[in-house]
Design an enzyme around this catalytic site. Sequence first.
Site, short mmCIF file in Angstrom:
data_model
loop_
_atom_site.label_atom_id
_atom_site.label_comp_id
_atom_site.label_asym_id
_atom_site.label_seq_id
_atom_site.Cartn_x
_atom_site.Cartn_y
_atom_site.Cartn_z
N SER A 42 0.71 -1.25 0.26
CA SER A 42 0.13 0.18 0.45
C SER A 42 0.51 1.27 -0.16
CB SER A 42 -0.91 0.36 1.03
OG SER A 42 0.10 0.13 2.35
N ASP A 334 -2.82 8.21 8.35
CA ASP A 334 -4.14 6.91 8.82
C ASP A 334 -3.54 6.26 9.59
OD1 ASP A 334 -2.69 5.40 7.38
OD2 ASP A 334 -4.18 4.94 6.09
N HIS A 337 0.25 4.71 7.22
CA HIS A 337 0.56 5.49 5.91
C HIS A 337 0.89 6.59 6.40
CE1 HIS A 337 -2.12 2.32 4.68
NE2 HIS A 337 -0.89 1.98 4.47
#
Length: 370
Positions: A42, A334, A337
């Site tokens: 991600s 978040d 990240h």
Amino acid sequence: MMSKNLPVFCAIVIFGLFTQSSTCTNTKHGYKTKGMFVFGSSLVDNGNNNFLRNSFAKADFSPYGVDFPLGASGRFTNGENVIDILGKKLQLPGYIPPFNDPSTRGTNIVHGVNFASGGSGILDNTGALAGNVTSLNEQISNFEKVSLPELEQQLGSNNRKKRLSDYLFVVGSGGNDYSLNYFLGLAGANVSLQAFTTNLTATLSTQLKRLHGLGARKFVLMAINPNGCSPMATARVPTQEGCVENLNRASLMFNANLKNLVDDIRPQMPASKLVFVNSYNILSDIITSPTSQGFRDASSSCCEVRQVSEGGTGILCKRGGSICTNRSEYVFFDGLHPTEAVNDIIATKAFSSLLRAEVYPYNVRKLSQI
Ligand SMILES: *[C@@H]1O[C@H](CO)[C@@H](O)[C@H](O)[C@H]1NC(C)=O
Ligand SMILES: *[C@@H]1O[C@H](CO)[C@@H](O)[C@H](O)[C@H]1NC(C)=O
Ligand SMILES: *[C@@H]1O[C@H](CO)[C@@H](O)[C@H](O)[C@H]1NC(C)=O
Ligand SMILES: *[C@@H]1O[C@H](CO)[C@@H](O)[C@H](O)[C@H]1NC(C)=O
């Protein structure tokens, strides 16, 4: 924000649309890099998971992308990720398109393709918890079976190795092999961290050799971040002061192996050049001394996160949830990240740092010039 710093920004490119024009190849600075092929999780996914059915690892909703020109694109941050910013520094003519987007075909792939998938890992069974994810092996297969033949059609199939040497192959994977695999006990109760890490490194080594066999020559290997300092980790162990050490120990162990791999694998991959970007060190420097780099909060997430107690993972933002007003003051967007502001620092150091603790054995600018 970044384009202000660039003396030349070739073209305004709409997401996923590329022209084949070579007017953007900047020979003035001696960058030979024509594009990037991106593999990983991600941290570098730019929208691939949007196209996967039954994937929980998606960032296709607000507040993701609140500072991104095209809104919530699937990037797991408020703005640009490290790859986007690195691409600008390399003066590529636009964002690298995500593989799973059906328009990522034909002339749109001549500056590279991003295969990364949030929740995925080096090992095939990593990320099953996140539902449908694309493992690193599958990502490489997508390059081999779909993009490479198409690229050869675009560029001509003669002398593949020479043509692919103009591209950087960026690999940013491994974090999920710990958080969504080893530390969940999927590797088996009796596998030591050391043994698991050795296996992980050996698996990655095989994958890099596979890419080399397909013609890849220039590699950028991204370290695993100090995930033990992320809000996700510290929220799970609330009594612990500072960072969760076993997660950071795992990252450090893997990163040490990855750095050694740069020297160990080169003789086995003729004509290859590899750069290790120690994003762990870069990020932990920020976390240790946030205010010196303009950050005010290095421990909480900017967005409202859906916690484990609420049926979430403690990683992703709440759909439509509230966010901090000044994203540039936060290290984490978040639960896991980093914000664009941190991505900017990582990409800038990856590109031009002269410190071996940050880039080894040299930076991406040099990699793109040799
Ligand atoms: C994953 O998503 C792809 C694309 O939508 C789909 O073809 C595939 O069947 C999905 N796999 C699972 C296990 O849901
Ligand atoms: C795991 O290790 C313990 C202690 O060394 C041993 O008693 C046990 O049998 C092992 N379990 C497995 C499944 O190998
Ligand atoms: C890693 O471990 C798995 C499971 O034990 C094994 O199947 C695989 O061959 C190992 N890979 C390497 C490269 O050691
Ligand atoms: C947001 O934070 C950054 C970094 O600390 C700072 O430079 C900037 O002035 C702030 N912006 C506003 C509008 O307060």
